[in-house]
Write a protein that holds these residues in place. Structure first.
Motif, short mmCIF file in Angstrom:
data_model
loop_
_atom_site.label_atom_id
_atom_site.label_comp_id
_atom_site.label_asym_id
_atom_site.label_seq_id
_atom_site.Cartn_x
_atom_site.Cartn_y
_atom_site.Cartn_z
N MET A 52 0.86 -1.61 -0.03
CA MET A 52 0.51 -0.02 0.26
C MET A 52 1.16 0.81 0.24
O MET A 52 1.23 2.07 -0.92
N ILE A 53 1.82 0.94 0.94
CA ILE A 53 2.77 1.98 1.12
C ILE A 53 3.67 2.82 -0.06
O ILE A 53 3.27 4.01 -0.07
N ARG A 54 3.83 2.11 -0.98
CA ARG A 54 4.29 2.65 -1.95
C ARG A 54 3.83 2.93 -2.75
O ARG A 54 4.94 3.55 -4.04
N HIS A 55 2.64 3.27 -3.03
CA HIS A 55 1.76 4.18 -3.79
C HIS A 55 1.40 5.53 -3.77
O HIS A 55 1.28 6.47 -4.07
N VAL A 56 2.10 6.32 -2.31
CA VAL A 56 1.55 7.54 -1.62
C VAL A 56 2.87 7.95 -0.96
O VAL A 56 2.06 8.73 -0.29
N ALA A 57 4.23 7.16 -0.17
CA ALA A 57 4.93 7.21 -0.28
C ALA A 57 6.26 7.30 -0.67
O ALA A 57 6.67 6.29 -0.48
N ASP A 58 7.05 8.09 0.08
CA ASP A 58 8.59 7.89 -0.29
C ASP A 58 9.28 7.68 1.24
O ASP A 58 10.50 6.61 1.04
N PHE A 59 8.96 7.90 2.22
CA PHE A 59 9.65 7.73 3.44
C PHE A 59 8.27 7.23 4.95
O PHE A 59 7.34 8.03 4.37
N VAL A 60 8.58 6.55 5.64
CA VAL A 60 8.01 6.18 6.84
C VAL A 60 8.52 7.14 8.09
O VAL A 60 9.84 6.57 8.34
N LYS A 132 14.16 -6.07 1.60
CA LYS A 132 13.42 -5.47 0.14
C LYS A 132 12.48 -4.51 -0.03
O LYS A 132 11.99 -3.45 -1.16
N PHE A 133 11.83 -3.83 1.12
CA PHE A 133 10.55 -2.96 1.66
C PHE A 133 11.35 -1.63 2.19
O PHE A 133 10.58 -0.73 1.68
N PHE A 134 12.03 -1.76 3.24
CA PHE A 134 12.29 -0.57 3.65
C PHE A 134 13.59 -0.62 4.21
O PHE A 134 14.04 -1.69 4.48
N ARG A 135 14.17 1.02 4.58
CA ARG A 135 15.84 1.16 4.39
C ARG A 135 15.85 1.86 5.24
O ARG A 135 15.07 3.57 5.10
N GLU A 136 16.25 2.21 6.74
CA GLU A 136 16.50 3.40 8.01
C GLU A 136 17.21 3.96 7.04
O GLU A 136 18.45 3.65 6.61
N VAL A 145 13.43 9.61 16.88
CA VAL A 145 12.84 9.38 15.83
C VAL A 145 13.29 8.96 14.64
O VAL A 145 15.08 8.42 14.77
N ARG A 146 12.81 7.88 13.46
CA ARG A 146 13.24 7.06 12.96
C ARG A 146 12.51 7.16 11.73
O ARG A 146 11.40 7.13 11.83
N ILE A 147 13.92 7.17 10.82
CA ILE A 147 12.85 7.72 9.27
C ILE A 147 13.27 6.61 8.57
O ILE A 147 14.41 5.72 8.51
N TYR A 148 12.66 5.88 7.72
CA TYR A 148 12.45 4.37 6.88
C TYR A 148 11.94 5.39 5.60
O TYR A 148 11.25 5.60 4.78
N ALA A 149 13.22 4.67 4.91
CA ALA A 149 13.28 4.97 2.93
C ALA A 149 11.73 3.90 2.79
O ALA A 149 12.83 2.77 2.92
N VAL A 150 11.14 4.49 1.82
CA VAL A 150 10.25 2.90 0.76
C VAL A 150 10.87 2.83 -0.25
O VAL A 150 11.79 3.66 -0.64
N LEU A 151 11.51 1.39 -0.41
CA LEU A 151 11.98 0.56 -1.44
C LEU A 151 10.60 0.56 -2.81
O LEU A 151 9.59 0.75 -2.22
#
Length: 211
Positions: A52-60, A132-136, A145-151
């Protein structure tokens, strides 16, 4: 600069005002169904959430304070809000009692959720993100505070959302533009059940929107 950041609504103003990035929700988001959709993305299992997230966001972004006020502490509220619009999340259980803490320990449903992995990855033994899905990409000094890139962000969905012709506004040049979800997201939106509330902002007398 065109990054979109997914988080629980609490942090939307910080993302907008301090980072100058687009948030998916903030303290002025009155659309309950949209907040519930964000909740569903955060409390779903990692693979399902990523789809779902890969369609609406670049980071979490998550708040991982660990002192009773972080996103794990808030996650039982997230799942209840999500369940109010997506009944399949906690069928026949409006309190979502299977998701939370029991005697200080997370339940199986919580452990399997994306929000648990985002907060606990690398901090709790055996909890790691699927590479495969997220990278901190960012962790604050004390890990709060933690931010992850959406792959594998869907480029078509991102391009569609950035196109001004796909925005809905009450009149040209207006700030009131609720927006739309990209076409690939519509299958999920079709699963939603509108939530009736006392402060029924989402129904009735909104101005006609123009595309």
């Amino acid at each position: 600069e065109d990054s979109r950041v997914l988080s629980w609504w609490d942090y939307g103003y910080h993302i907008n005002g301090i980072a100058n990035r687009t948030s998916l929700a903030d303290g002025n988001t009155w659309n309950h169904e949209h907040i519930a959709t964000i909740g569903k993305m955060l409390v779903s299992p990692e693979k399902e959430a990523h789809a779902m997230i890969r369609h609406v966001a670049d980071f979490v972004l998550v708040w991982a304070g660990g002192q009773g006020d972080d996103d794990l502490a808030k996650s039982p509220n997230m799942v209840r809000v999500a369940s109010s619009v997506f009944p399949d999340i906690c069928p026949n259980d409006p309190h979502c009692s299977d998701f939370g803490f029991v005697q200080g320990h997370p339940t199986k449903a919580m452990i399997n959720s994306l929000i648990f992995k985002l907060v606990a990855s690398g901090q709790v033994r055996g909890v790691e993100m699927n590479p495969k899905f997220f990278r901190e990409v960012y962790r604050s000094k004390h890990g709060k505070v933690r931010i992850y890139a959406v792959l594998q962000v869907n480029k078509n969905s991102k391009k569609w959302a950035a196109d001004p012709t796909n925005r809905l506004c009450d009149r040209p040049g207006s700030w009131f533009c609720p927006g739309q979800y990209p076409p690939a997201f519509q299958e999920l939106i079709a699963e939603r059940k509108d939530f009736a509330q006392l402060e029924d902002f989402n129904r009735g007398k909104l101005p006609k929107l123009q595309k």
